[in-house]
Design an enzyme around this catalytic site. Structure first.
Site, mmCIF file in Angstrom:
data_model
loop_
_atom_site.group_PDB
_atom_site.id
_atom_site.type_symbol
_atom_site.label_atom_id
_atom_site.label_comp_id
_atom_site.label_asym_id
_atom_site.label_seq_id
_atom_site.Cartn_x
_atom_site.Cartn_y
_atom_site.Cartn_z
ATOM 1 N N GLU A 155 -17.504 -41.073 15.858
ATOM 2 C CA GLU A 155 -17.913 -39.716 15.497
ATOM 3 C C GLU A 155 -19.421 -39.539 15.597
ATOM 4 O O GLU A 155 -19.916 -38.603 16.219
ATOM 5 C CB GLU A 155 -17.436 -39.385 14.075
ATOM 6 C CG GLU A 155 -17.766 -37.972 13.633
ATOM 7 C CD GLU A 155 -17.205 -37.630 12.275
ATOM 8 O OE1 GLU A 155 -17.685 -36.647 11.665
ATOM 9 O OE2 GLU A 155 -16.276 -38.322 11.802
ATOM 10 N N ARG A 180 -15.990 -36.826 -0.498
ATOM 11 C CA ARG A 180 -14.525 -36.886 -0.437
ATOM 12 C C ARG A 180 -13.981 -37.893 -1.448
ATOM 13 O O ARG A 180 -12.912 -37.670 -2.029
ATOM 14 C CB ARG A 180 -14.054 -37.237 0.976
ATOM 15 C CG ARG A 180 -12.559 -37.064 1.163
ATOM 16 C CD ARG A 180 -12.151 -37.073 2.609
ATOM 17 N NE ARG A 180 -12.408 -35.829 3.299
ATOM 18 C CZ ARG A 180 -11.522 -34.836 3.418
ATOM 19 N NH1 ARG A 180 -10.340 -34.945 2.831
ATOM 20 N NH2 ARG A 180 -11.818 -33.752 4.090
ATOM 21 N N GLU A 220 -5.009 -38.699 8.839
ATOM 22 C CA GLU A 220 -5.566 -39.479 7.736
ATOM 23 C C GLU A 220 -4.675 -39.577 6.498
ATOM 24 O O GLU A 220 -4.665 -40.618 5.829
ATOM 25 C CB GLU A 220 -6.918 -38.897 7.330
ATOM 26 C CG GLU A 220 -7.998 -39.059 8.373
ATOM 27 C CD GLU A 220 -9.267 -38.295 8.017
ATOM 28 O OE1 GLU A 220 -10.276 -38.957 7.745
ATOM 29 O OE2 GLU A 220 -9.231 -37.060 7.998
#
Length: 1367
Positions: free
Chosen positions: A828, A906, A1303
């Protein structure tokens, strides 16, 4: 000049085509040559024979004129080692134009290829197995054949299902599964008659009489092009060339600038060469020398291939034993010893069986197929699996030298020290004599590794015990014993004092205690010994000795009727042989007959290309003329001041064109994913090992790498912080980026709680281990234009980096990505600096530049999943209702910010897992005083980054570890505690989001039923009561995962759709295909919206000049985002085409498009989508919706070694209304296995205070040899997945009420972790230990074994022992 003993050229056939091998390439591998000649289907995944991506089949004509077909790792196989052989690569089997080979077709149809990078290797391993056997293989043989192939995407189940079609099977089992699957899908199960020929349909997996491996039209793959060979080629196979059948092996003598290659065909000639070149390296499979050449940069001017020396290839059974030539491969040794057992007396078999069993788990089949016995012995590895067996068995090694007589050396005297043996430089190990065991003599092999298959030993052993009657009736004593161990010293060692303690003693508990006491004194491992794990290794020595004694006692009882073992029946579990039945699985999903495209299980759109090796990855792109190769110049210090960089030595390396450092960067040298807190090339300070100091470009990759090593760098070392503990102690945090979550009055709620517990939770990181290493090809164009082909999840990030570093406007830069060979978050942001480094010389020299990282450097410099630690206090009522949670969370960010703050966000929003917590203070901000101090820990490791789950799994694991402790401390059944606190519909999370469509309890209840929890819980308890040293554990684990980027602006997407006048449609969107089936799902959305067959939709690539400013393909949101953007474009097109549809109701889409075209209607549309009603982190709605799931895992553990296998896993996953159930199930299975790897198998080891045997700041586990991901034999034996029915998501109407899947299932793999812990509880209970104990993740064999405390491990560690971990 190439010379030989005759005038015949050195040749090889590849896929039936004749090649004359080029001169001067002794150091080359077969893989290098294959890729040079354009056969790029064979991949470079690791370069050390550990991943199988490079597997090919090598066929040779043997001396008896038979053909030998074997799977081989091309990355290790010497180029000249295949002279006179036929090499078959994946391209030689089939292709979509002419038809696929049945192996390829079956794998494509069974959804066995996701990213596709590993796929050619699997195809070739299976193909080689079929060619090597006259009869169909068994399912066991198929699974063993695939043990050397790694896959990071699929979870292996669909691969095994695909290849099961080629096995001898019991059709009744498949009838039962087929019936169960039909019932699960809500359909009446049809009567399936058993076939008459024992065949299984390759398309359905059901018994059938179709008479072969073919594709059926009912398969949804029919719209994707041909799937089998055309009838005329159905039975065609690559034919072994006639020339090679006639040809006799030639002696070779091939000089070269780096090394000369000799291949003698007689022992006399070999001895002559060895006398002339005493330091020459002898090569059989190149499995040791190849590693030294590539990774240790060894220089061996003379290489001698000894594969064709007849005397060294003999294997001769005799009356007293077997003589084995040193060139005999390990596969041949294994197969010959297995066959020999049937022809010798029963008492002579134990040594043969021990060798076979030890070899079964020695490396992978491609390694065993080429590695020779002599090389395994002579390298004298201290962890050699066979050498302890040879020593214990009393084997003899025979050596020959020119001018000296043959010498016989006992195996126990042969090994002198680390990698040194009793062999003179001119001598050659010619053969080994292995004696049979005598009557009442028992020998047993032992090995414990991080992973059972294809792994090096932590400790191994060979233990021989010979029994004799003592004179008393029925009494027997030990007459002789030999104990040999590996992995405990610098060489394999004997333990004579421990053996002496057994001699003359009966095999009883008293003898065990005497022998254990002796071996503890004799085998001592220093605390700082290389490899660490000292307590574990010492415990294994004792465990192996105990097992050997019990084994001998039980074997004697079987042989001698009057003898009775002194050990209780429950001790039989200590010697129960490992036995794994073939894996199988069931998949349940709802049928959607009303849909024509969406909801159907179409296979991956590129599957046919991937199974035949035609799918092109970045490093497969043919380089343009003039392309240079780049290699990074990495820092070798964890933290240091740069005193000087001398480019001069590098520029003297032949082929080097230039060396570029920070002073050469034309634009900005400052980079970073969010904050520009990094440098492309270090200027004053190097912050970690591996940080680029510069880049070298050269005409060849070898020259570039040699040049990079030649750059002279001077350092002034600075203090380094190497883990979370170091950072906390030094107060080293990345300031200004911390967040926290507060809900209710945490302090008041804790004060009012009936029970308050506090403690720590720690967990290690995880390597992405995408099979395709990072690669880029940068091509300069006119007027300063730059085009980059890159393996990136975020082409936009590369776009920005390149423009900034080169000082160019973004409209001059284009980044293109066709597909990735896996990403998982690792590509990423951390791939962008690699691309930028290559772009600098490309831009300045105006020449294309290619860069491809080796596996070891990729792992070292691109970062991993963050290690986490948490300090907590939890308060509960006396009934077990959670009242408050106070937790401080730390992650190891590495040296810069990257995405660590978002990952922490998160974790903060998933710290609740699936539980209501009325008052919470989740802190991740630098602060002083109170309960703790923490934030993003700044250390001198490479910067850590995104990984599947993005901090969510770490947050949930923290909470579940707390819940598990609470249940034990409060004596409440864990599942009861969970149910008591589980979210319900309409509840509000600790960060303020109301749960709508909450499926947490539904998933929980469904998996409870699906798994048969109650009955299995009783079965596990009964098993544990009957077995002292094997324990089972059962665990049920829920999950909840939020979908959206927590940074609001990133939740946007674009798509571009073109309709052509032939009725076909081209789609471009901002997402990247990396195996997750994104392109296939988007194409299904488009085909459904435009009312056309899926075959008419094509998605070519992702490119920044088509879709600008695209967010990363991450956060599991890509199908939602890009599917919705594509749907928006389709809506625009449908509005324009509606008048023509109305007029041409019976016409095709082609006719409708042509009519619109003639009316000058725009047939191209740009769609856009932004997720509505979300606010990002800090708002009351950071997520668009939540995915839910639950899993049950059952494991069985060998408590004496920590070895385990997963008996069964049941998973229920909420994916909404599935766009493609086959792809979704594949994602669930792959995520589960990857999550199991994170929590149970995969361990990163860094050079820190806990691992002083590793250089400071260096990553020790930087390749498949030291870092172990799950293999095909680690997955659940019984693997069942159900997609939750009737769970439509009202938040995603644009994508047909589907939900994300990439995920959310990952965390459910941790159900295996908790099952292992429950098994350890059972073992501890037998040892008299009650109550909770701390078990950090990953639950490696070391941690499991040491948690299963007993009298064998007790002398080395207590019940609260914590294994040292890099965190």
């Amino acid at each position: 000049m190439v010379t030989a003993s005759s005038d015949v050229d050195p040749i090889v056939y590849i896929n039936g085509k004749r090649y004359v091998l080029p001169p001067g390439r002794a150091e080359w591998t077969l893989l290098q040559y294959l890729r040079e000649v354009g056969l790029t289907g064979t991949k470079l995944g690791c370069g050390e024979g550990g991943c199988g991506a490079c597997t090919v089949m090598v066929s040779t004509c043997e001396p008896d004129s038979s053909l030998l077909h074997r799977a081989v790792n091309a990355c290790l196989c010497p180029l000249y080692g295949v002279e006179g052989a036929h090499v078959v690569t994946v391209e030689g089997l089939g292709n979509p134009r002419d038809g696929l080979h049945p192996v390829q077709a079956r794998l494509a149809l069974a959804h066995g290829s996701q990213c596709g990078f590993c796929t050619p290797g699997f195809v070739m391993s299976m193909y080689a197995l079929l060619r090597s056997k006259p009869e169909p293989p068994t399912e066991h043989e198929i699974e063993e054949a695939l043990a050397g192939n790694l896959c990071r995407c699929t979870g292996y189940r669909p691969i095994l299902d695909a290849f099961r079609a080629f096995a001898k099977v019991d059709p009744g089992a498949y009838t039962e599964e087929a019936l169960a699957a039909h019932k699960a899908n809500g359909m009446e199960a049809p009567v399936v008659p058993a076939p008459t020929n024992g065949a299984v349909c390759p398309s359905t997996g059901k018994p059938c009489d179709c008479g072969g491996v073919v594709s059926h039209s009912e398969d949804k793959g029919q719209g994707m092009g041909p799937t089998t060979r055309t009838p005329g080629k159905q039975s065609a196979e690559p034919i072994f060339p006639a020339e090679l059948r006639r040809r006799r092996p030639q002696e070779l003598s091939i000089p070269g600038p780096q090394a000369a290659w000799f291949r003698p065909t007689t022992l006399d000639r070999l001895l002559e060469l060895k006398k002339e070149y005493p330091h020459a390296k002898l090569v059989i499979g190149n499995t040791e020398v190849g590693i030294e050449l590539k990774f240790k940069h060894a220089a061996y001017p003379v290489l001698i291939g000894v594969t064709h020396v007849a005397e060294m290839n003999e294997l001769t059974p005799g009356e007293k034993g077997v003589t084995v030539g040193a060139s005999v491969t390990l596969t041949r040794l294994m197969e010959s010893f297995a066959a020999l057992r049937a022809s010798v007396a029963p008492h002579q078999r134990p040594v043969l069986a021990a060798v076979v069993e030890q070899l079964r788990y020695f490396a992978g089949p491609p390694i065993r197929n080429t590695a020779g016995l002599g090389g395994n012995v002579a390298t004298a590895s201290p962890i050699s699996d066979l050498n302890p067996l040879w020593m214990a068995a009393g084997a003899t090694f025979f050596l020959r030298g020119r001018g000296t007589p043959e010498r016989a050396v006992s195996a126990r005297d042969f090994f002198l020290g680390y990698r040194t043996v009793d062999m003179q430089p001119h001598e050659v190990l010619v053969k080994i004599f292995v004696p049979y065991t005598a009557e009442h003599e028992y020998i047993k092999e032992f090995k414990q590794a991080h992973r059972r298959d294809d792994d090096i030993a932590i400790v191994n052993a060979g233990i021989r015990i010979r029994m004799a009657p003592s004179g008393e009736e029925g009494a027997w004593v030990v007459a002789d014993a030999s104990l040999a161990f590996g992995g405990v010293a610098a060489k394999s060692i004997m333990a004579p004092r421990a053996a002496a303690a057994l001699v003359g003693q009966p095999l009883d508990p008293a003898a065990v205690q005497r022998a254990l006491a002796a071996v503890r004194e004799e085998v001592v491992i220093a605390p700082s010994a290389p490899g660490g794990m000292v307590e574990f290794r010492q415990s294994l020595v004792s465990s192996f000795l105990f097992k050997a004694i019990v084994h001998a006692a039980h074997a004697l009882a079987e042989d001698v009727e009057a003898y009775a073992s002194a050990f209780p029946p429950s001790y039989a579990s200590a010697i129960t042989p490992y036995s794994r039945p073939p894996s199988y699985g069931l998949q349940y999903h709802s049928a959607v007959p009303e849909e024509d495209v969406v909801g159907q299980p179409y296979r991956h759109m590129a599957a046919d290309l991937q199974v035949c090796g035609e799918a092109q990855y970045t490093d497969d792109i043919p380089p343009p003329p003039g392309t240079l190769h780049a290699a990074l110049v990495p820092s070798t210090q964890a933290h240091a001041r740069l005193l000087g960089v001398d480019k001069g030595p590098a520029l003297l390396v032949p082929g080097v064109v230039g060396v570029f450092t920070a002073e050469d960067v034309p634009g900005g040298n400052d980079i970073g994913a969010v904050a520009h807190d990094e440098e492309l090339f270090a200027t004053e300070i190097v912050p970690c090992v591996g940080h680029p100091i510069g880049v070298v470009v050269a005409e060849t990759e070898a020259a570039a790498r040699a040049g990079a090593r030649a750059v002279a760098v001077r350092y002034e070392p600075l203090p380094a912080l190497l883990d979370i503990d170091d950072a906390i102690a030094a107060g080293s945090f990345i300031e200004g980026w911390g967040h926290s979550v507060h809900s209710g009055d945490c302090a008041l709620a804790l004060e009012a709680s009936d029970v308050v517990l506090e403690g720590w939770v720690k967990m290690g990181g995880q390597e992405h281990f995408y099979l395709e290493p990072n690669a880029s090809l940068v091509i300069p164009g006119e007027g300063g234009e730059v085009t980059s082909f890159s393996s990136s999840q975020c082409p936009d990030k590369h776009h920005r980096y390149l423009a900034h570093v080169l000082g160019l406007p973004m409209h001059k830069v284009t980044v293109r990505t066709k597909r990735l060979g896996g990403g998982f978050g690792g590509k990423e942001t951390r791939s962008a600096f690699v691309n930028a480094a290559a772009a600098v010389p490309a831009h300045l020299l105006r020449r294309p530049v290619r860069i491809c990282l080796d596996r070891d450097e990729d792992m070292h410099i691109t970062g991993q999943r963050h290690a986490f630690a948490a300090k907590y206090r939890i308060g509960l009522s006396s009934a077990g209702e959670i009242r408050a949670l106070d937790v401080d969370i730390y992650n190891n960010a590495g040296y810069s910010l990257d995405l660590s703050f978002s990952i922490m966000d998160r974790a903060l929003t998933h710290i609740d897992s699936v539980y209501r917590i009325p008052a919470i203070r989740a802190q991740a901000r630098g602060w002083q005083g109170g309960w703790g101090m923490g934030w993003l820990c700044k250390t001198n490791q490479s910067t850590h980054t995104a990984f599947r789950g993005f901090g969510g799994p770490q947050g949930m694991l923290i909470m579940e570890q707390i819940m598990e402790r609470v249940a034990k401390e409060m004596d409440i059944p864990l599942n009861t505690l969970r149910e008591r606190n589980m979210y319900n519909e309409g509840d509000v999370t600790h960060f303020g989001q109301r749960l709508e469509g909450c499926q947490a309890r539904r998933c929980w209840e469904e998996v409870h039923t699906l798994s048969g929890w109650a009955a299995r819980e009783a079965d596990v308890a009964a098993f544990n009561a009957a077995n002292r040293f094997r324990k089972r554990g059962l665990s049920l684990l829920p999950t909840k995962f939020g979908i959206s980027f927590t940074t609001k602006f990133m939740n946007q997407a674009g798509a571009l759709i073109h309709c052509y006048t032939d009725g076909t449609v081209l789609v471009t969107h901002g997402g990247v295909e990396m195996g997750q089936g994104l392109h296939t799902k988007v194409a299904q959305v488009v085909a459904h919206a435009l009312q056309i067959p899926l075959a008419q939709v094509y998605i070519a690539e992702t490119a920044t000049d088509k879709i600008p400013n695209a967010s990363p393909t991450a956060a599991s949101a890509s199908s939602d985002l890009y599917g919705a953007a594509a749907a928006d474009a389709c809506a625009q097109l449908n509005a324009r085409l509606e008048p023509y549809r109305a007029k041409l109701q019976d016409k095709s889409f082609k006719d409708i498009v042509n009519a619109a075209y003639l009316d000058r209607v725009d047939l191209s549309a740009h769609g856009f989508y932004s997720t509505p009603d979300i606010g990002g982190f800090g708002s009351e709605k950071p997520y668009n919706y939540f995915c839910y799931g639950a899993a049950v895992a059952e494991v069985e553990v060998d408590t004496l070694t920590g070895d385990f296998h997963v008996l069964r896993a049941d998973v229920v996953m909420d994916v909404g209304k599935s766009l493609n159930p086959a792809i979704d199930i594949g994602q669930v299975e792959g995520a589960f296995v990857q999550g199991m790897g994170w929590s149970c198998i995969e361990e990163l080891v860094w050079g820190d205070k806990k691992h002083p045997w590793v250089k400071p700041g260096w990553l020790f586990t930087r390749g498949p040899g030291t870092y172990k991901i799950p293999s095909v034999n680690d997955i659940p034996v019984d693997f069942r997945v159900m997609l939750l029915r009737n769970s439509h998501c009202h938040r995603t109407p644009q994508v047909h009420s589907s939900k994300a899947v990439g995920e959310p299932p990952f965390y459910l793999g941790a159900s295996v972790f908790f099952a292992l812990k429950n098994a350890a509880y059972a073992a501890r209970q037998d040892a008299g230990l009650e109550g909770w104990f701390r078990l950090d993740s990953p639950a490696t064999p070391e941690r499991i074994r040491m948690a299963c405390c007993d009298e064998l491990s007790g002398p080395f560690a207590g019940p609260d022992f914590q294994a040292l971990a890099s965190c």
